[in-house]
Write a protein that holds these residues in place. Structure first.
Motif, mmCIF file in Angstrom:
data_model
loop_
_atom_site.group_PDB
_atom_site.id
_atom_site.type_symbol
_atom_site.label_atom_id
_atom_site.label_comp_id
_atom_site.label_asym_id
_atom_site.label_seq_id
_atom_site.Cartn_x
_atom_site.Cartn_y
_atom_site.Cartn_z
ATOM 1 N N ASN A 63 57.894 36.043 24.476
ATOM 2 C CA ASN A 63 57.550 34.791 25.146
ATOM 3 C C ASN A 63 58.581 34.483 26.216
ATOM 4 O O ASN A 63 59.768 34.403 25.946
ATOM 5 N N LYS A 65 59.636 32.109 29.653
ATOM 6 C CA LYS A 65 59.409 30.960 30.528
ATOM 7 C C LYS A 65 60.316 31.096 31.745
ATOM 8 O O LYS A 65 61.505 31.388 31.612
ATOM 9 N N GLN A 66 59.745 30.921 32.886
ATOM 10 C CA GLN A 66 60.527 30.924 34.114
ATOM 11 C C GLN A 66 60.264 29.616 34.858
ATOM 12 O O GLN A 66 59.118 29.164 34.951
ATOM 13 N N GLU A 186 56.850 25.350 36.014
ATOM 14 C CA GLU A 186 57.182 26.220 34.885
ATOM 15 C C GLU A 186 56.042 27.211 34.670
ATOM 16 O O GLU A 186 54.871 26.830 34.610
ATOM 17 N N THR A 188 54.848 30.154 32.022
ATOM 18 C CA THR A 188 55.088 30.763 30.713
ATOM 19 C C THR A 188 54.107 31.902 30.522
ATOM 20 O O THR A 188 52.980 31.884 31.041
ATOM 21 N N THR A 189 54.544 32.878 29.766
ATOM 22 C CA THR A 189 53.683 34.022 29.516
ATOM 23 C C THR A 189 54.122 34.704 28.233
ATOM 24 O O THR A 189 55.213 34.456 27.707
ATOM 25 N N THR A 190 53.265 35.519 27.749
ATOM 26 C CA THR A 190 53.610 36.411 26.641
ATOM 27 C C THR A 190 53.456 37.821 27.161
ATOM 28 O O THR A 190 52.341 38.273 27.438
#
Lengths: 221, 180
Positions: A63, A65-66, A186, A188-190
């Motif tokens: 997981n 987050k950038q 923001e 987010t990714t998986t």
């Protein structure tokens, strides 16, 4: 002759925002073609487009987050009109000798920095708010191998491989960010890949000087 | 739809001509070729006719690449990124160099050059699919002053020279001193 300028039917433009126009205030005549309205140069020159580009790097650690923050110049407000987002996919090994091009799910959330006020209820998949959106491209690391087009690895630019696909549609966001505030986005990714994934984001917006805004004149927005 | 609405009203010829003498629809074309692995500043002059109010931009570019040092192929990868600058005061309108595929429509075009004759090169690369044909002019509202230059600094990351064309759609507004 201070006719409003440059609009399509029923649509407010950045210049009209700066004038504090409401949609209901549009004149009912000659609003079809901008050439039928006299351009008010004094108003038009107050609006300046400023596009902001960021490239975010997602490393394969599950997981991810950038966040990127863009500060708004003092004395100006920023009208965010559109987002253009692209993120690269990757080749997933299905079995030995078999790969497929797939995509990570990216979610996007937009805030105002000052009060961390969300501009949407929850993170939204980038395909649903931005174009060109994700595209088919592969990233196997810099100079590793050329795979079948349209996803050959570009060994020259940041090890990022970008198959060209232009924007095909835009949904206007029309988010205002006040002077001195910041835009916080923001992602987010998986990550399901073994490789680093890049995400390109362009904020298409306009700087409008505060003194041009209607609230200096006591008008109600 | 727009033209039907425009024609559904009575056009005041006198007013329309008077307005047309001061402003009219205009397009400026910026076309250039960027040598391999370099940066080049392309420009188009607004000219002394009058101010130019840009409303939309469209454009296309090539996506050629060198494979195995001797062959060129159109693999669909975007190698160009650019920064738009207003020549007056060198005001930068982008904060950075933006890949052209992020904002130009229709975008990639297949090169008609003689070099682009490969369908595949061994196991290294295949030619890309046909370019996207959808067309979406991107809004870009900015008033370029009379006699200025629209500058576009472009970096080419490919090993071959690439060409691009950008069209600025807008309205020419005569300078008040010249239109009277």
């Amino acid at each position: 002759m201070n006719a409003p300028i440059i609009r399509r039917p029923g649509q407010l433009t950045p210049t009209m925002y700066s004038q504090g126009k409401k949609r209901t205030q549009l004149p009912q005549v000659q609003q079809n073609s901008p050439c039928f309205d006299r351009v008010d140069v004094k108003t038009a020159k107050a609006v300046q487009p400023f596009w902001i580009f960021h490239r975010l790097r997602f490393t394969p650690t599950g997981n991810v987050k950038q966040i990127f923050i863009e500060k708004i110049n003092p004395g100006f407000v920023y009208l965010l009109r559109n987002l253009f987002i692209k993120c690269n996919g990757f080749y997933r090994f299905i079995s030995e000798g078999t790969i497929e091009l797939t995509q990570n799910p990216f979610y996007c959330e937009i805030f105002s920095c000052g009060n961390l006020k969300k501009r949407q209820c929850q993170p939204i998949t980038v395909q649903l708010i931005a174009t060109p959106g994700p595209y088919g491209l592969g990233n196997l690391g810099k100079g590793v191998v050329y795979l079948s087009a349209p996803s050959a690895v570009d060994a020259n630019i940041f090890s990022v491989n970008a198959t060209s696909q232009g924007p095909t549609c835009v949904k206007k966001l029309n988010y205002f960010f006040v002077s001195g505030d910041g835009i916080r986005i923001e992602f987010t990714t998986t990550l399901n890949s073994y490789w680093t994934v890049y995400l390109d984001c362009v904020l298409d917006g306009y700087y409008i000087p505060e003194k041009e805004l209607a609230y200096w004149e006591g008008a109600q927005l | 739809m727009g033209i039907i609405r425009a024609l559904s009203k009575k056009v005041n010829i006198r007013e329309t001509f008077a307005l047309q003498n001061q402003q009219y629809s205009e397009k400026l074309l910026l076309a250039d070729s960027v040598p391999a692995a370099t940066e080049k500043l392309g420009k188009v002059s607004v000219s002394t006719l009058g101010n130019f109010l840009c409303q939309f931009i469209t454009g296309h570019y090539q996506s050629l690449a060198l494979v195995n040092t001797s062959h060129t192929i159109d693999d669909g990868v975007s190698h160009l990124r650019g920064q738009l600058i207003d020549g007056t005061g060198n005001r930068k309108l982008f904060n950075d160099y933006i890949p052209l595929d992020l904002f130009l429509s229709p975008g990639r075009t297949k090169s008609a050059s003689a070099e682009n004759n490969l369908t595949a090169y061994s196991t290294y690369a295949d030619r890309a699919d046909a370019a996207n044909s959808l067309f979406y002019p991107v809004e870009f509202e900015y008033l370029f002053a009379v006699n200025t230059d629209i500058l576009f600094a472009v970096k080419n990351d490919s090993d071959v020279a690439l060409t691009y064309e950008i069209c600025f759609h807008g309205i020419r507004i005569f300078d008040r001193s010249t239109s009277r």
